[in-house]
Design an enzyme around this catalytic site. Structure first.
Site, PDB file in Angstrom:
ATOM      1  N   HIS A   1      -2.220   7.843   6.913  1.00  0.00           N
ATOM      2  CA  HIS A   1      -1.117   8.381   6.171  1.00  0.00           C
ATOM      3  C   HIS A   1      -1.856   9.760   5.598  1.00  0.00           C
ATOM      4  CE1 HIS A   1       2.567   6.607   6.139  1.00  0.00           C
ATOM      5  NE2 HIS A   1       2.092   5.418   5.753  1.00  0.00           N
TER       6      HIS A   1
ATOM      7  N   CYS B   1       6.141   0.312   7.165  1.00  0.00           N
ATOM      8  CA  CYS B   1       5.800   1.382   6.508  1.00  0.00           C
ATOM      9  C   CYS B   1       6.951   1.916   5.535  1.00  0.00           C
ATOM     10  CB  CYS B   1       5.697   2.671   7.433  1.00  0.00           C
ATOM     11  SG  CYS B   1       5.267   4.117   6.222  1.00  0.00           S
ATOM     12  N   LEU B   2       6.858   2.098   4.170  1.00  0.00           N
ATOM     13  CA  LEU B   2       7.586   2.275   3.294  1.00  0.00           C
ATOM     14  C   LEU B   2       8.333   3.688   3.406  1.00  0.00           C
ATOM     15  CD1 LEU B   2       5.960   1.285   0.011  1.00  0.00           C
ATOM     16  CD2 LEU B   2       7.593  -0.196   1.230  1.00  0.00           C
TER      17      LEU B   2
ATOM     18  N   GLY C   1       0.832  -1.122  -0.068  1.00  0.00           N
ATOM     19  CA  GLY C   1       0.046  -0.102   0.101  1.00  0.00           C
ATOM     20  C   GLY C   1       0.779   1.099   0.130  1.00  0.00           C
TER      21      GLY C   1
ATOM     22  N   HIS D   1      -4.278   1.811   7.830  1.00  0.00           N
ATOM     23  CA  HIS D   1      -2.836   2.418   7.702  1.00  0.00           C
ATOM     24  C   HIS D   1      -2.755   3.566   6.739  1.00  0.00           C
ATOM     25  CE1 HIS D   1       1.792   1.807   7.913  1.00  0.00           C
ATOM     26  NE2 HIS D   1       1.550   2.372   6.747  1.00  0.00           N
ATOM     27  N   GLU D   2      -3.224   3.406   5.390  1.00  0.00           N
ATOM     28  CA  GLU D   2      -3.177   4.383   4.262  1.00  0.00           C
ATOM     29  C   GLU D   2      -3.847   5.594   4.720  1.00  0.00           C
ATOM     30  OE1 GLU D   2      -0.642   4.050   2.489  1.00  0.00           O
ATOM     31  OE2 GLU D   2      -0.220   1.642   3.110  1.00  0.00           O
TER      32      GLU D   2
ATOM     33  N   GLN E   1       3.180   9.954   0.661  1.00  0.00           N
ATOM     34  CA  GLN E   1       4.293   9.242   0.552  1.00  0.00           C
ATOM     35  C   GLN E   1       5.195   9.627  -0.314  1.00  0.00           C
ATOM     36  OE1 GLN E   1       2.482   5.278   2.121  1.00  0.00           O
ATOM     37  NE2 GLN E   1       4.314   5.383   2.941  1.00  0.00           N
TER      38      GLN E   1
HETATM   39 ZN    ZN Z   1       2.938   3.614   5.739  1.00  0.00          ZN
END
Ligand code: ZN
Length: 243
Positions: free
Chosen positions: A190, A144-145, A96, A186-187, A101
């Site tokens: 963000h 998380c990326l 995701g 989660h997204e 991000q």
């Molecule tokens: Zn993340």
């Protein structure tokens, strides 16, 4: 969201099919939603002053604490950005990725729980998503990326109903469980400028803090060296990119 240290996340979570025709992950059920039948305008001037190519930014980039603004229209440029987001997500082995991000302050994220670029029918785009119902509770590990190699257990609802627009500007409503529910929460966090580590227990937070501080130190060092612009400049860019 990254696949987490439990590689292959999303495959072993006992998802149940809420009634669909056996879709691969059993939780993507799209239904039309008259209440949400807002029509998005098509705009070719939506994306302006956009710097390509996109790249995934790391904590504490100001984009990650920015509250994203609703997307006002669908354009070819938006399609391009979404494609690029999927590609970046795959190359980082994520499942995701939210627009902020990649330093775009727009309310949208992309998901493919298989993390497999070949599985195009598992790609989902959520534009202006709203979680309208949350049920149950489950704890699982997240990564998380924007904070690579940092993992912690987060408790979240295990069943959510989400309304959003797809990349054609069509509204949809979807009921999600298990890993899909987790990723979408989660997204969505963000998009509200919330990182997953803000939702872990105090004990876990205590463990994660030194790693998070390493990211902060590295980021500030790169700003000192001039390889990353100042927070003020980054915030100006975000402001200029708001829809
Ligand atoms: Zn993340």
């Amino acid at each position: 969201m990254s696949g987490g240290s439990n590689a292959g996340a999303g495959t072993g979570h006992g998802q149940h099919d809420p009634g669909g025709a056996d879709p691969p992950f059993g939780m993507w059920r799209l239904t039309s939603c008259p209440v949400f039948a807002m029509v998005m305008s098509l705009s070719s001037t939506f994306v302006h002053r956009l710097v390509m190519p996109l790249e995934i930014v790391q904590y504490p980039h100001p984009a990650l604490t920015w509250k994203s603004k609703p997307v006002k229209g669908i354009s070819p440029q938006l399609h391009e950005c979404v494609r690029e987001m999927f590609d970046l997500m795959y190359s980082s082995r994520g499942i995701g990725l939210a627009a902020n991000q990649v330093a775009l302050p727009w309310r949208l994220f992309v998901v493919n729980l298989t993390c497999d670029p070949e599985q195009k029918d598992e790609e989902f785009v959520f534009i202006n998503p709203e979680i309208i119902r949350r049920k149950g509770s489950a704890e699982d590990e997240e990564g998380c990326l924007s904070l690579p190699e940092v993992y912690g257990h987060v408790r979240r609802a295990d069943n959510v109903v989400v309304e959003a627009f797809d990349l054609q500007g069509i509204p949809f409503q979807v009921t999600l469980t298990d890993m899909a529910a987790r990723v979408v929460q989660h997204e969505t966090d963000h998009l509200d400028g919330v990182m997953f580590f803000e939702r872990v227990s105090d004990t876990v937070r205590h463990e994660l803090d030194p790693k998070i501080l390493d990211f902060v130190d590295r980021f500030r060092q790169q700003q000192k060296e001039g390889t990353i612009p100042s927070d003020d400049e980054l915030r100006e860019r975000l402001k200029a990119l708001e829809p």
